[in-house]
Design a protein around this motif. Structure first.
Motif, PDB file in Angstrom:
ATOM      1  N   ASP A  71     -23.943 -57.951   0.725  1.00 38.49           N
ATOM      2  CA  ASP A  71     -22.478 -57.618   0.426  1.00 38.49           C
ATOM      3  C   ASP A  71     -22.241 -56.502   0.833  1.00 38.49           C
ATOM      4  O   ASP A  71     -22.348 -55.455   0.265  1.00 38.49           O
ATOM      5  N   SER A  72     -21.459 -56.170   1.872  1.00 41.28           N
ATOM      6  CA  SER A  72     -21.025 -54.954   2.667  1.00 41.28           C
ATOM      7  C   SER A  72     -19.511 -54.900   2.322  1.00 41.28           C
ATOM      8  O   SER A  72     -18.967 -55.764   2.809  1.00 41.28           O
ATOM      9  N   ASP A  73     -18.974 -53.671   2.530  1.00 37.19           N
ATOM     10  CA  ASP A  73     -17.563 -53.590   2.326  1.00 37.19           C
ATOM     11  C   ASP A  73     -17.353 -52.182   3.252  1.00 37.19           C
ATOM     12  O   ASP A  73     -18.282 -51.304   3.189  1.00 37.19           O
ATOM     13  N   ILE A  74     -16.093 -51.994   3.744  1.00 36.30           N
ATOM     14  CA  ILE A  74     -15.707 -50.801   4.396  1.00 36.30           C
ATOM     15  C   ILE A  74     -14.697 -50.260   3.666  1.00 36.30           C
ATOM     16  O   ILE A  74     -13.706 -50.990   3.165  1.00 36.30           O
ATOM     17  N   ASN A  75     -15.092 -48.953   3.410  1.00 36.54           N
ATOM     18  CA  ASN A  75     -13.958 -48.178   2.746  1.00 36.54           C
ATOM     19  C   ASN A  75     -12.907 -47.720   3.571  1.00 36.54           C
ATOM     20  O   ASN A  75     -13.165 -47.012   4.421  1.00 36.54           O
ATOM     21  N   LEU A  76     -11.583 -48.183   2.878  1.00 36.04           N
ATOM     22  CA  LEU A  76     -10.427 -47.908   3.677  1.00 36.04           C
ATOM     23  C   LEU A  76      -9.579 -46.763   3.236  1.00 36.04           C
ATOM     24  O   LEU A  76      -8.672 -46.393   3.783  1.00 36.04           O
ATOM     25  N   ILE A  77     -10.252 -45.929   2.101  1.00 31.74           N
ATOM     26  CA  ILE A  77      -9.570 -45.090   1.702  1.00 31.74           C
ATOM     27  C   ILE A  77      -9.379 -43.852   2.768  1.00 31.74           C
ATOM     28  O   ILE A  77      -8.324 -43.150   2.939  1.00 31.74           O
ATOM     29  N   PRO A  78     -10.468 -43.429   3.465  1.00 24.59           N
ATOM     30  CA  PRO A  78     -10.426 -42.373   4.546  1.00 24.59           C
ATOM     31  C   PRO A  78      -9.394 -42.722   5.830  1.00 24.59           C
ATOM     32  O   PRO A  78      -8.606 -41.739   6.083  1.00 24.59           O
ATOM     33  N   MET A  79      -9.374 -44.087   5.953  1.00 27.84           N
ATOM     34  CA  MET A  79      -8.347 -44.484   6.975  1.00 27.84           C
ATOM     35  C   MET A  79      -6.991 -44.142   6.638  1.00 27.84           C
ATOM     36  O   MET A  79      -6.108 -43.564   7.386  1.00 27.84           O
ATOM     37  N   ILE A  80      -6.699 -44.550   5.365  1.00 27.91           N
ATOM     38  CA  ILE A  80      -5.546 -44.445   4.862  1.00 27.91           C
ATOM     39  C   ILE A  80      -5.007 -42.853   4.654  1.00 27.91           C
ATOM     40  O   ILE A  80      -3.666 -42.438   5.106  1.00 27.91           O
ATOM     41  N   ASP A  81      -6.096 -42.049   4.349  1.00 25.12           N
ATOM     42  CA  ASP A  81      -5.819 -40.767   4.231  1.00 25.12           C
ATOM     43  C   ASP A  81      -5.490 -40.180   5.463  1.00 25.12           C
ATOM     44  O   ASP A  81      -4.425 -39.404   5.781  1.00 25.12           O
ATOM     45  N   LEU A  82      -6.070 -40.552   6.408  1.00 18.86           N
ATOM     46  CA  LEU A  82      -5.978 -40.123   8.053  1.00 18.86           C
ATOM     47  C   LEU A  82      -4.385 -40.603   8.111  1.00 18.86           C
ATOM     48  O   LEU A  82      -3.750 -39.673   8.970  1.00 18.86           O
ATOM     49  N   LEU A  83      -4.051 -41.388   7.921  1.00 19.81           N
ATOM     50  CA  LEU A  83      -2.817 -41.974   8.414  1.00 19.81           C
ATOM     51  C   LEU A  83      -1.503 -41.266   7.683  1.00 19.81           C
ATOM     52  O   LEU A  83      -0.712 -40.906   8.357  1.00 19.81           O
ATOM     53  N   PHE A  84      -1.767 -41.010   6.433  1.00 20.09           N
ATOM     54  CA  PHE A  84      -0.885 -39.920   5.781  1.00 20.09           C
ATOM     55  C   PHE A  84      -0.896 -38.661   6.447  1.00 20.09           C
ATOM     56  O   PHE A  84       0.372 -38.312   6.568  1.00 20.09           O
ATOM     57  N   VAL A  85      -1.889 -38.206   6.721  1.00 21.29           N
ATOM     58  CA  VAL A  85      -1.660 -36.826   7.313  1.00 21.29           C
ATOM     59  C   VAL A  85      -1.349 -36.669   8.589  1.00 21.29           C
ATOM     60  O   VAL A  85      -0.604 -35.882   9.088  1.00 21.29           O
ATOM     61  N   THR A  86      -1.494 -38.085   9.551  1.00 23.25           N
ATOM     62  CA  THR A  86      -0.971 -37.714  10.655  1.00 23.25           C
ATOM     63  C   THR A  86       0.552 -38.146  10.639  1.00 23.25           C
ATOM     64  O   THR A  86       1.361 -37.204  11.390  1.00 23.25           O
ATOM     65  N   ILE A  87       1.252 -38.752   9.712  1.00 19.27           N
ATOM     66  CA  ILE A  87       2.476 -39.154   9.552  1.00 19.27           C
ATOM     67  C   ILE A  87       3.229 -37.874   9.187  1.00 19.27           C
ATOM     68  O   ILE A  87       4.269 -37.395   9.671  1.00 19.27           O
ATOM     69  N   ALA A  88       2.745 -37.065   8.227  1.00 14.28           N
ATOM     70  CA  ALA A  88       3.192 -35.615   7.669  1.00 14.28           C
ATOM     71  C   ALA A  88       3.041 -34.560   8.992  1.00 14.28           C
ATOM     72  O   ALA A  88       3.967 -34.025   8.904  1.00 14.28           O
ATOM     73  N   PHE A  89       2.104 -34.843   9.484  1.00  8.79           N
ATOM     74  CA  PHE A  89       2.060 -33.814  10.827  1.00  8.79           C
ATOM     75  C   PHE A  89       3.023 -34.295  12.067  1.00  8.79           C
ATOM     76  O   PHE A  89       3.845 -33.248  12.520  1.00  8.79           O
ATOM     77  N   LEU A  90       3.357 -35.523  12.214  1.00 11.65           N
ATOM     78  CA  LEU A  90       4.291 -35.859  12.908  1.00 11.65           C
ATOM     79  C   LEU A  90       5.719 -35.380  12.467  1.00 11.65           C
ATOM     80  O   LEU A  90       6.533 -34.791  13.451  1.00 11.65           O
TER      81      LEU A  90
END
Length: 173
Positions: free
Chosen positions: A20-39
């Protein structure tokens, strides 16, 4: 229930334990928010470093009568082989001269033209004469700066020192 993760498979068959493995999406969401703020921030900065060019000469905004003999020096750099200096009153050309395309000649001619036709020559006069620099869209930046320096080299006394004789406006086309 899983939050901010994705479940991948049941582990397969063949006597093995279920993986049972899962992918942690929290770092990807954080990166998305930082990228939007930068733009968003850089979109604001891109408008702050803009140099607008206009063919309009700054001056009075009211529709009242213009003062008599409001001559403006127009320096035209659009010809590839010469400079054209023209004193204009609105659209009417009062005087025009052609110069070879050499910046020392332009500097001397602008100073001589201001001495001969400048309207704000008194040290007590706080206003400066107006000059409009006309350039083509493909003019190299170093040539535009050289022309601006040549126009600014015409100095006049004001107060206790020397200041440029012309208030410079850039025009395109």
């Amino acid at each position: 229930m899983r939050m901010a993760g994705a479940l991948l498979g049941d582990g397969g068959s063949g006597g093995r334990r279920a993986l049972d493995s899962d992918i942690n999406l929290i770092p990807m969401i954080d990166l998305l928010f930082v990228t939007i703020a930068f733009l968003l921030v850089t979109a604001v900065w891109s408008h702050m470093q803009r140099l607008d060019g206009t063919a309009n000469v700054p001056g009075r905004t009211d529709e009242g009568p213009t003062p008599p003999h409001a001559l403006t020096l127009h320096v035209d750099l659009r010809a590839p082989d010469r400079f054209v200096l023209a004193w204009k009153d609105g659209q009417t050309v009062a005087r025009s001269i052609d110069l070879p395309r050499e910046y020392p000649a332009l500097e001397k001619a602008v100073a001589a033209e201001w001495k001969a036709n400048g309207q704000h020559t008194s040290p007590l006069d706080a206003e400066r004469d107006e000059a409009v620099l006309h350039t083509s869209d493909d003019l190299p930046f170093r040539e535009m700066v050289s022309a601006m320096d040549a126009i600014a080299a015409a100095q006049r006394p004001m107060g206790k020192g020397l200041v440029p004789a012309f208030a410079l406006t850039l025009a395109t086309r």
